[in-house]
Design a protein around this motif. Structure first.
Motif, PDB file in Angstrom:
ATOM      1  N   GLN A   1      40.710   7.881  58.821  1.00  0.00           N
ATOM      2  CA  GLN A   1      42.074   8.047  58.340  1.00  0.00           C
ATOM      3  C   GLN A   1      42.476   9.508  58.306  1.00  0.00           C
ATOM      4  O   GLN A   1      41.663  10.373  57.984  1.00  0.00           O
ATOM      5  CB  GLN A   1      42.279   7.365  56.986  1.00  0.00           C
TER       6      GLN A   1
ATOM      7  N   SER B   1      43.786   0.255  50.514  1.00  0.00           N
ATOM      8  CA  SER B   1      44.119   0.976  51.747  1.00  0.00           C
ATOM      9  C   SER B   1      45.027   0.088  52.598  1.00  0.00           C
ATOM     10  O   SER B   1      45.049  -1.132  52.426  1.00  0.00           O
ATOM     11  CB  SER B   1      42.848   1.250  52.568  1.00  0.00           C
TER      12      SER B   1
ATOM     13  N   TYR C   1      37.683  -1.562  54.033  1.00  0.00           N
ATOM     14  CA  TYR C   1      36.709  -1.153  53.006  1.00  0.00           C
ATOM     15  C   TYR C   1      36.431  -2.349  52.098  1.00  0.00           C
ATOM     16  O   TYR C   1      35.292  -2.685  51.824  1.00  0.00           O
ATOM     17  CB  TYR C   1      37.274   0.038  52.224  1.00  0.00           C
TER      18      TYR C   1
ATOM     19  N   SER D   1      32.468  14.189  49.226  1.00  0.00           N
ATOM     20  CA  SER D   1      32.071  13.206  50.228  1.00  0.00           C
ATOM     21  C   SER D   1      32.506  13.728  51.598  1.00  0.00           C
ATOM     22  O   SER D   1      33.686  13.995  51.812  1.00  0.00           O
ATOM     23  CB  SER D   1      32.767  11.877  49.893  1.00  0.00           C
TER      24      SER D   1
ATOM     25  N   LYS E   1      27.706  14.366  49.635  1.00  0.00           N
ATOM     26  CA  LYS E   1      27.448  12.995  50.119  1.00  0.00           C
ATOM     27  C   LYS E   1      27.839  12.949  51.590  1.00  0.00           C
ATOM     28  O   LYS E   1      28.949  13.331  51.957  1.00  0.00           O
ATOM     29  CB  LYS E   1      28.283  12.012  49.294  1.00  0.00           C
TER      30      LYS E   1
ATOM     31  N   LYS F   1      28.485  10.669  54.921  1.00  0.00           N
ATOM     32  CA  LYS F   1      28.723   9.322  55.429  1.00  0.00           C
ATOM     33  C   LYS F   1      27.776   9.113  56.602  1.00  0.00           C
ATOM     34  O   LYS F   1      27.651  10.014  57.459  1.00  0.00           O
ATOM     35  CB  LYS F   1      30.172   9.196  55.903  1.00  0.00           C
TER      36      LYS F   1
ATOM     37  N   ASP G   1      25.968   7.647  52.314  1.00  0.00           N
ATOM     38  CA  ASP G   1      26.750   6.426  52.092  1.00  0.00           C
ATOM     39  C   ASP G   1      26.970   5.732  53.430  1.00  0.00           C
ATOM     40  O   ASP G   1      27.572   6.298  54.351  1.00  0.00           O
ATOM     41  CB  ASP G   1      28.098   6.798  51.463  1.00  0.00           C
TER      42      ASP G   1
ATOM     43  N   ASN H   1      28.428   2.554  53.743  1.00  0.00           N
ATOM     44  CA  ASN H   1      29.555   1.605  53.760  1.00  0.00           C
ATOM     45  C   ASN H   1      29.219   0.311  54.511  1.00  0.00           C
ATOM     46  O   ASN H   1      29.965  -0.120  55.400  1.00  0.00           O
ATOM     47  CB  ASN H   1      30.820   2.243  54.345  1.00  0.00           C
TER      48      ASN H   1
ATOM     49  N   ASP I   1      28.000  -0.028  45.843  1.00  0.00           N
ATOM     50  CA  ASP I   1      29.426   0.275  45.672  1.00  0.00           C
ATOM     51  C   ASP I   1      30.207  -1.010  45.931  1.00  0.00           C
ATOM     52  O   ASP I   1      30.476  -1.781  45.008  1.00  0.00           O
ATOM     53  CB  ASP I   1      29.820   1.409  46.640  1.00  0.00           C
TER      54      ASP I   1
ATOM     55  N   LYS J   1      33.778   2.413  40.549  1.00  0.00           N
ATOM     56  CA  LYS J   1      35.172   2.722  40.879  1.00  0.00           C
ATOM     57  C   LYS J   1      36.018   1.759  40.065  1.00  0.00           C
ATOM     58  O   LYS J   1      35.904   0.535  40.259  1.00  0.00           O
ATOM     59  CB  LYS J   1      35.451   2.471  42.363  1.00  0.00           C
TER      60      LYS J   1
ATOM     61  N   LEU K   1      38.549   7.068  45.962  1.00  0.00           N
ATOM     62  CA  LEU K   1      39.228   6.430  47.091  1.00  0.00           C
ATOM     63  C   LEU K   1      40.327   7.365  47.603  1.00  0.00           C
ATOM     64  O   LEU K   1      41.433   6.921  47.883  1.00  0.00           O
ATOM     65  CB  LEU K   1      39.809   5.079  46.646  1.00  0.00           C
ATOM     66  N   LEU K   2      40.010   8.653  47.663  1.00  0.00           N
ATOM     67  CA  LEU K   2      40.968   9.659  48.124  1.00  0.00           C
ATOM     68  C   LEU K   2      42.257   9.577  47.306  1.00  0.00           C
ATOM     69  O   LEU K   2      43.366   9.690  47.844  1.00  0.00           O
ATOM     70  CB  LEU K   2      41.271   9.471  49.622  1.00  0.00           C
ATOM     71  N   GLU K   3      42.110   9.389  45.993  1.00  0.00           N
ATOM     72  CA  GLU K   3      43.273   9.184  45.139  1.00  0.00           C
ATOM     73  C   GLU K   3      44.177  10.411  45.062  1.00  0.00           C
ATOM     74  O   GLU K   3      43.716  11.547  45.176  1.00  0.00           O
ATOM     75  CB  GLU K   3      42.825   8.849  43.695  1.00  0.00           C
TER      76      GLU K   3
ATOM     77  N   ASP L   1      32.251  11.435  43.241  1.00  0.00           N
ATOM     78  CA  ASP L   1      33.170  11.820  44.317  1.00  0.00           C
ATOM     79  C   ASP L   1      34.505  12.189  43.677  1.00  0.00           C
ATOM     80  O   ASP L   1      35.536  11.550  43.905  1.00  0.00           O
ATOM     81  CB  ASP L   1      33.387  10.645  45.285  1.00  0.00           C
TER      82      ASP L   1
ATOM     83  N   SER M   1      36.629  15.377  43.605  1.00  0.00           N
ATOM     84  CA  SER M   1      36.719  16.728  44.163  1.00  0.00           C
ATOM     85  C   SER M   1      38.061  17.355  43.792  1.00  0.00           C
ATOM     86  O   SER M   1      38.955  16.679  43.274  1.00  0.00           O
ATOM     87  CB  SER M   1      36.569  16.676  45.686  1.00  0.00           C
TER      88      SER M   1
ATOM     89  N   TYR N   1      41.465  17.281  49.541  1.00  0.00           N
ATOM     90  CA  TYR N   1      42.180  16.112  50.077  1.00  0.00           C
ATOM     91  C   TYR N   1      43.538  16.476  50.700  1.00  0.00           C
ATOM     92  O   TYR N   1      43.813  16.115  51.835  1.00  0.00           O
ATOM     93  CB  TYR N   1      42.450  15.094  48.966  1.00  0.00           C
TER      94      TYR N   1
HETATM   95  O1  NPG Z   1      36.444  11.850  47.273  1.00  0.00           O
HETATM   96  O2  NPG Z   1      37.839  10.250  46.820  1.00  0.00           O
HETATM   97  C1  NPG Z   1      36.928  10.750  47.486  1.00  0.00           C
HETATM   98  C2  NPG Z   1      36.379   9.954  48.655  1.00  0.00           C
HETATM   99  C3  NPG Z   1      35.047   9.347  48.361  1.00  0.00           C
HETATM  100  O3  NPG Z   1      33.777   8.625  50.201  1.00  0.00           O
HETATM  101  C4  NPG Z   1      34.636   8.366  49.407  1.00  0.00           C
HETATM  102  N1  NPG Z   1      35.298   7.207  49.398  1.00  0.00           N
HETATM  103  O4  NPG Z   1      33.491   4.540  50.820  1.00  0.00           O
HETATM  104  O5  NPG Z   1      33.552   5.321  48.841  1.00  0.00           O
HETATM  105  C5  NPG Z   1      33.988   5.277  49.981  1.00  0.00           C
HETATM  106  C6  NPG Z   1      35.107   6.200  50.411  1.00  0.00           C
HETATM  107  C7  NPG Z   1      36.443   5.534  50.687  1.00  0.00           C
HETATM  108  C8  NPG Z   1      37.590   6.307  50.783  1.00  0.00           C
HETATM  109  C9  NPG Z   1      36.561   4.177  50.868  1.00  0.00           C
HETATM  110  C10 NPG Z   1      38.829   5.736  51.044  1.00  0.00           C
HETATM  111  C11 NPG Z   1      37.806   3.609  51.116  1.00  0.00           C
HETATM  112  C12 NPG Z   1      38.935   4.371  51.196  1.00  0.00           C
END
Ligand code: NPG
Length: 367
Positions: free
Chosen positions: A26, A50, A55, A135, A161, A163, A189, A191, A239, A263, A292-294, A316, A318, A323
Motif C-alpha cells: 500500500q 483496509s 489482512y 515495522s 520488526k 516483514k 512478521d 502475516n 496476531d 490490536k 494498522l498504520l493508524e 508497532d 511509531s 507514516y
Molecule cells: O506501525 O502501524 C504500524 C504498522 C504495523 O506492520 C504493521 N501492521 O500486519 O500488523 C500488520 C501490519 C498491517 C498494516 C496490517 C496495515 C494491515 C494493515
C-alpha cells in the motif's frame, strides 16, 4: 448518553514510504473515520479496516455498510449508551470486530471527554511514555532494507520488526543482524505466509536470536502454531489468529503462542483488548501493541493501551513521520526512543478539521 447522529468519513493519507507485507502493498492509508455526536459531546475513532480484505476478512466498505445498516441503528435506539454497553448491544451481529471496535472507541472517546478522563487513566496505564518500535515493510532490495533500518535506529527506535515471506526471510534477517549486531531488538512478521511444511525453513531463523516470529501460519491454524511453537526456539507470537478474548484463551491453552500482539481494532475494541491483556498477565505471557498504520486518532488510543503494565515489549507504535507527511492530528514525535501517552480527556488529541476536509473522499451523516 444518547447517540444523536454519526458521521462516516473516508480519508486518504499518502504514506511517506510504500508498505509491503507478504499479503499486500500500500502507498496510502485509506481510513474510515467514525464520529459520534451525542448530547454530551463528540467522540472519534479510526476504524482499522483496509480497503481490501487481505489482512482480515473485514474490509472498509463492508465495515462502513455494517455500521450504517446494522450497528449504528441498534446503538442509536439505546436511550443510554456507554462504551461498556456497546459490545453487549451489538452481540447479535456476528464478527465485524473492526466495525464494532470503531463504534465502541468513538463512544468511549465521547464518554471520557465528557467525564474529563483520558483513555490512559480509564484503561489503567502505568506509564506516561512508551518505547517505540517500527515495522519495516518488504523493500525492493537488501541495500534498501539496511538503509531503512539504519535510518530508524538513528532516529532512536528501540525495536525493529521485519516483514518476511518465503524467499525473504533468513537472508534479510542475517544481513540486519550482521550489520547492526546481536543486541538489536529484532523480530519478524510473516502475516500467515507459511504452511506447516515450512517448519524447517522457520527453524533456520532460530540462530538469529529474534524476540519472536509473528503469525507464521494461517489465522485459523492454532494447532499448527502450537506444533510450530514446540519445534522452534524463537517464541511464536499471534496476531491475526486472535480476534476475541475466547480465542486468546484457546491459543494460550493450546500453547499456540508465548507472546501476543494485541490490536484493539482486531478484537472488537479497547475493552476486550484490556481483557486480553489481563488474561495474558495472569498467564505470564508478554504482550505488545500492534498497529494498522493508524492516523493520529487511532494512534493516540493505541498509546494508552500500550501503557498498560503487561505491554512489556515495544509495540508497532511509531512517530507520525514514519507514516505520513501530514496527519489529521498534531504529530506524535520520538523523544529518546519513546512516544508520550496523551493525557488529555478521551484520546487526548484533536482532529484538525481543515486537514481532514482536504483528505476526505466521502462523508455520510447518519441520523
Ligand atoms: O506501525 O502501524 C504500524 C504498522 C504495523 O506492520 C504493521 N501492521 O500486519 O500488523 C500488520 C501490519 C498491517 C498494516 C496490517 C496495515 C494491515 C494493515
Amino acid at each position: 448518553m444518547k447517540i444523536d447522529a454519526a458521521e462516516l468519513r473516508v480519508a486518504r493519507l499518502p504514506l511517506v514510504i510504500p508498505f509491503r507485507t507478504s499479503q499486500a502493498s500500500q502507498a496510502e492509508r485509506v481510513a474510515l473515520l467514525v464520529r459520534v455526536i451525542t448530547g454530551q459531546g463528540e467522540g472519534w475513532a479510526d476504524c482499522g479496516a483496509s480497503p481490501e480484505p487481505w489482512y482480515e476478512p473485514e474490509f472498509l466498505s463492508g465495515a462502513r455498510a455494517v455500521i450504517a445498516e446494522h450497528l449504528l441503528p441498534t446503538l442509536m435506539q439505546a436511550p443510554d449508551i456507554t462504551a461498556a454497553r456497546v459490545q453487549p448491544l451489538l452481540a447479535q451481529v456476528k464478527g465485524n470486530e473492526m466495525a464494532k471496535a470503531a463504534l465502541e472507541t468513538a463512544v468511549l472517546d465521547a464518554e471520557l471527554r465528557a467525564a474529563g478522563m483520558s483513555f490512559a487513566q480509564y484503561l489503567g496505564a502505568v506509564t506516561d511514555r512508551v518505547p517505540a518500535g517500527v515495522s519495516v515493510g518488504i523493500p525492493g532490495s537488501l541495500a534498501e532494507l539496511l538503509s531503512q533500518v539504519e535510518g530508524y535506529l538513528a532516529e532512536g527506535y528501540q525495536r525493529i520488526k521485519l516483514k518476511i515471506e518465503p524467499g525473504w526471510d533468513t537472508e534479510p534477517v542475517r544481513a540486519v543482524r550482521e550489520r547492526f549486531g546481536p543486541d538489536l531488538a529484532l523480530q519478524v512478521d510473516a502475516n500467515q505466509a507459511y504452511s506447516r511444511h515450512d517448519a524447517r525453513r522457520l527453524r533456520a531463523l532460530d540462530e538469529f536470536g529474534l524476540l519472536l516470529v509473528e503469525q507464521p501460519l494461517a489465522a485459523g491454524d492454532l494447532p499448527g502454531h502450537a506444533e510450530l511453537a514446540r519445534a522452534l526456539a524463537t517464541p511464536v507470537c499471534l496476531d491475526e489468529s486472535v480476534t476475541s478474548l475466547r480465542l486468546a484463551a484457546v491459543a494460550l491453552e493450546l500453547g499456540a503462542c508465548s507472546v501476543l500482539n494485541i490490536k484493539a481494532a482486531r478484537v472488537g475494541g479497547y475493552l476486550t483488548a484490556r481483557a486480553i491483556h489481563d488474561l495474558c498477565v495472569a498467564h505470564g505471557v508478554p504482550v505488545w501493541c500492534g498497529g494498522l498504520l493508524e492516523t493520529g486518532v487511532g494512534r493516540a488510543a493505541n498509546l494508552a493501551l500500550a501503557a498498560l503494565p503487561g505491554f512489556t515489549l515495544p509495540g508497532d507504535v511509531s512517530a507520525t513521520d514514519r507514516y505520513f507527511a501530514e496527519d489529521i492530528t498534531a504529530p506524535f514525535v520520538l523523544e529518546d526512543g519513546h512516544i508520550r501517552v496523551p493525557a488529555g480527556p478521551g484520546t487526548g488529541v484533536e482532529v484538525i478539521m481543515d486537514v481532514l476536509e482536504r483528505l476526505t473522499v466521502s462523508c455520510e451523516l447518519l441520523c
